[in-house]
Scaffold this motif. Sequence first.
Motif, PDB file in Angstrom:
ATOM      1  N   ARG A 247       4.570   2.833  12.410  1.00  0.00           N
ATOM      2  CA  ARG A 247       3.150   1.949  11.979  1.00  0.00           C
ATOM      3  C   ARG A 247       2.021   2.833  10.879  1.00  0.00           C
ATOM      4  O   ARG A 247       2.173   3.786  10.895  1.00  0.00           O
ATOM      5  N   LYS A 248       1.596   1.861  10.277  1.00  0.00           N
ATOM      6  CA  LYS A 248       0.838   2.400   9.189  1.00  0.00           C
ATOM      7  C   LYS A 248      -0.418   3.714   9.686  1.00  0.00           C
ATOM      8  O   LYS A 248      -0.388   4.415   9.071  1.00  0.00           O
ATOM      9  N   ARG A 249      -1.023   3.513  10.944  1.00  0.00           N
ATOM     10  CA  ARG A 249      -1.949   4.020  11.514  1.00  0.00           C
ATOM     11  C   ARG A 249      -1.207   5.625  11.502  1.00  0.00           C
ATOM     12  O   ARG A 249      -2.267   6.369  11.687  1.00  0.00           O
TER      13      ARG A 249
ATOM     14  N   GLU B  50      -1.404   7.412   8.495  1.00  0.00           N
ATOM     15  CA  GLU B  50      -2.860   7.499   7.584  1.00  0.00           C
ATOM     16  C   GLU B  50      -3.498   8.580   8.026  1.00  0.00           C
ATOM     17  O   GLU B  50      -4.240   9.384   7.484  1.00  0.00           O
TER      18      GLU B  50
ATOM     19  N   TYR C 121       5.326   3.923   2.033  1.00  0.00           N
ATOM     20  CA  TYR C 121       5.282   2.628   1.484  1.00  0.00           C
ATOM     21  C   TYR C 121       4.931   1.648   2.557  1.00  0.00           C
ATOM     22  O   TYR C 121       5.945   1.664   3.474  1.00  0.00           O
ATOM     23  N   THR C 122       3.919   1.033   2.699  1.00  0.00           N
ATOM     24  CA  THR C 122       3.583   0.002   3.820  1.00  0.00           C
ATOM     25  C   THR C 122       3.545  -1.449   3.295  1.00  0.00           C
ATOM     26  O   THR C 122       3.271  -1.509   2.119  1.00  0.00           O
ATOM     27  N   LYS C 123       3.909  -2.093   4.262  1.00  0.00           N
ATOM     28  CA  LYS C 123       3.810  -3.706   3.839  1.00  0.00           C
ATOM     29  C   LYS C 123       3.016  -4.213   5.434  1.00  0.00           C
ATOM     30  O   LYS C 123       3.614  -4.044   6.577  1.00  0.00           O
TER      31      LYS C 123
ATOM     32  N   ILE D 217       0.465   5.408   1.033  1.00  0.00           N
ATOM     33  CA  ILE D 217      -0.135   6.252   1.811  1.00  0.00           C
ATOM     34  C   ILE D 217       0.392   7.608   1.262  1.00  0.00           C
ATOM     35  O   ILE D 217       1.597   8.019   1.445  1.00  0.00           O
TER      36      ILE D 217
ATOM     37  N   ASP E 153       0.835  -1.189  -0.193  1.00  0.00           N
ATOM     38  CA  ASP E 153      -0.029   0.078  -0.007  1.00  0.00           C
ATOM     39  C   ASP E 153       1.039   1.204   0.098  1.00  0.00           C
ATOM     40  O   ASP E 153       1.892   1.268   0.624  1.00  0.00           O
TER      41      ASP E 153
ATOM     42  N   ASP F 195       1.383  -3.950   8.396  1.00  0.00           N
ATOM     43  CA  ASP F 195       1.026  -2.607   9.489  1.00  0.00           C
ATOM     44  C   ASP F 195       2.263  -1.614   9.702  1.00  0.00           C
ATOM     45  O   ASP F 195       2.165  -0.779  10.346  1.00  0.00           O
ATOM     46  N   GLU F 196       3.456  -2.057   8.718  1.00  0.00           N
ATOM     47  CA  GLU F 196       4.625  -1.161   8.979  1.00  0.00           C
ATOM     48  C   GLU F 196       5.021  -0.385   7.784  1.00  0.00           C
ATOM     49  O   GLU F 196       4.769  -0.720   6.692  1.00  0.00           O
ATOM     50  N   VAL F 197       5.474   0.773   8.145  1.00  0.00           N
ATOM     51  CA  VAL F 197       6.125   1.703   6.988  1.00  0.00           C
ATOM     52  C   VAL F 197       7.455   1.141   6.763  1.00  0.00           C
ATOM     53  O   VAL F 197       8.385   0.924   7.430  1.00  0.00           O
TER      54      VAL F 197
END
Length: 598
Positions: free
Chosen positions: A581-583, A586, A549-551, A535, A533, A553-555
């Motif tokens: 973390r992705k959150r 986001e 760039y995430t995989k 963001i 993903d 839950d992690e950037v």
Amino acid sequence: MGGCFSKPKPVELKIEVVLPEKERGKEELSASGKGSPRAYQGNGTARHFHTEERLPAPHPYPGAQDCVEAAICHVKDLENGQMREVELGWGKVLLVKDNGEFHALGHKCPHYGAPLVKGVLSRGRVRCPWHGACFNIGTGDLEDFPGLDSLHKFQVKIEKEKVYVRASKQALQLQRRTKVMAKCISPSAGHSSSTNVLIVGAGAAGLVCAETLRQEGFSDRIVLCTLDRHLPYDRPKLSKSLDAQPEQLALRPKEFFRAYGIEVLTEAQVVTVDVRNKKVVFKDGFKLEYSKLLLAPGSSPKMLSCKGKEVENVFTIRTPEDANRVVRLARGRNAVVVGAGFLGMEVAAYLTEKAHSVSVVELEETPFRRFLGERVGRALMKMFENNRVKFYMQTEVSELRAQEGKLKEVVLKSSKVVRADVCVVGIGAVPATGFLRQSSINLDSRGFIPVNKMMQTNVPGVFAAGDAVTFPLAWRNNRKVNIPHWQMAHAQGRVAAQNMLAQEAEISTVPYLWTAMFGRSLRYAGYGEGFDDVIIQGDLEELKFVAFYTKGDEVIAVASMNYDPIVSKVAEVLASGRAIRKREVETGDMSWLTGKGS
């Protein structure tokens, strides 16, 4: 000269100025050094250096007339974690307040001259906003790359709540400090058939290895050999500035190699490595014994395999001569670039000002797709289209057609015919390790040299670094990766040298790279292979954005344009061992990231 964080005693005014060259200022695309392009021919004949050619070392304690001292601010003017550029009359310094202490350093990154005040202060070091080099604020020493030189550290004293800085005028003007290095005292230097350290490949990894050995006090013989006809140069500039001349690209002038007894054999091709007898054989029959070996051969560009591949005026960009010829042939004519990766896109951008037309042919549907993702790739593609670049996507070259031996047309699999007077091929590269196939040094199925975190191969005393290796990437669970980037090659060359000296160093740097097109830079840190993903914060249309760039839950990587110093900030967070973390990315609230140093 390790990274110590203790406060220097105020009475010490220790200024190391080696190499007082005037042409040392580098900006984003200029380069320095006036090394002769055809120095030290490697032809198997005797090569020797004269001791009287050493550079004179300036006196380490300049007299009062060489120094300038001034009160530059009140102690309360700076908060902890703040940096400020201050003028001292002869030049600027970077003033840093960290944990209640003031430090004064050179204000420009020695790599390309970036203003460090716009960088990131964290964990006792400042990271450059442009390309990620890191400097220890206690010593000024370079701790992460790219670049070769450190910063000057200036004396700071506090009197009556005022902050005073004292600095040598020469240091203020130079804005860079070459670390103190040992000289070669080996009696056999220059002419015998054995060397203590042999380095195959004179890119960033090879040069940094040689310099690190000398910085660490190693005074035995070092031989650096290269296929190139030039002394080590700034290869990433070739595709960004195709007009650049070899002497502008030189990383160090010829005198530097003489002064520190780093022998360079140019146009010297190693054909076999005999690890049992610790000996290499060159193409011209010259044999050289070694006790420690660094393999840093880099990679070879892939060629087109289609019909007509042997026609004239089809190039890969590997040397300054290649780059210069492409510009000459493209002026006012039609240029075709095959491959929309970093090299191809940089060349296409540069040629838009020179050529009548520029076309790009690419198998994927957007440029940089695998590296930067669909959306960022599309935004960059639009910038190119606005600059008259024509794209032929999801197709490849089926034939190169010539007229009187010279390229005239590029025929695509889509049966489209594109007019072309010059063609640049940028479709990737393969490790240049063919000469190792008969040796007992392990190669993987793709030809890469696997190494451990200490850059050791499977053979004791043989190390490898740079574009031709796979190594365990510490912050991605020691996954074995190949990262063919300039900064990484520097870092690996340093680790290899430290381990030749039994210092037990491990590679732990966060990958950092950049590209420049149409006067705009894109920066990137991390390792994004396998991202699922992307963001994006900011405005892609305006090319003012940051992409995470995430995989899961992690950037795992970040890219940005016109958003400094966010990539350097993320690199610092990752280097500190903290996962992002992705959150956290986001929400769009990036205060945790853009705030002051952690």
